[in-house]
Design an enzyme around this catalytic site. Sequence first.
Site, short mmCIF file in Angstrom:
data_model
loop_
_atom_site.label_atom_id
_atom_site.label_comp_id
_atom_site.label_asym_id
_atom_site.label_seq_id
_atom_site.Cartn_x
_atom_site.Cartn_y
_atom_site.Cartn_z
N CYS A 66 0.87 -1.17 0.00
CA CYS A 66 0.00 0.00 0.00
C CYS A 66 0.91 1.23 0.00
O CYS A 66 2.09 1.11 -0.30
CB CYS A 66 -0.98 -0.02 1.17
SG CYS A 66 -0.25 0.13 2.82
N HIS A 99 13.10 -15.13 13.35
CA HIS A 99 12.84 -15.10 14.79
C HIS A 99 11.35 -15.11 15.14
O HIS A 99 10.98 -15.61 16.20
CB HIS A 99 13.47 -13.85 15.42
CG HIS A 99 14.96 -13.85 15.39
ND1 HIS A 99 15.69 -12.99 16.16
CD2 HIS A 99 15.85 -14.61 14.71
CE1 HIS A 99 16.98 -13.21 15.95
NE2 HIS A 99 17.09 -14.18 15.05
#
Length: 151
Positions: A66, A99
Amino acid sequence: MKIAIGADHAGLELKNKIVSDLQETNYQIIDVGAHDFDPNDDYPDFSQRVAELISNKTVDRGIMICGSGVGATIASNKVPRVRASVCHDLYSASQGVEHDDMNLICIGARVVSPTDATKLIYAFLSALFTQEERHLRRLSKLNKIEKKYIK
């Protein structure tokens, strides 16, 4: 790897470039739109389409574009099992997967160049969740939070 990609009017041009680049790879692409420029379209509509494909395991990862990446991130994270983040640097694009098991990258077409966006997406797509105990523990905590609010 199957990938869903979407964009509102602000990200349409960048999305089309990314789709063209990715079609030259082994990735399977599902383009949920926008397909035509409409200045009145809204990022939540496309974010929801991409996020639902991730949530129901139709695709492995998603890309949403966007203007800033922020709105797409907020909308995408409303869908269960989606871990979306806006990423405008290479470290976050790969570390978010390694992670945090991020499965949807959001990019601002008004923030990064097409060249940088391509680098971010490849960093995101090539990263793997580490499965380290501390990362699994944190992911488990995120899943518990999510389950608490799903009715």
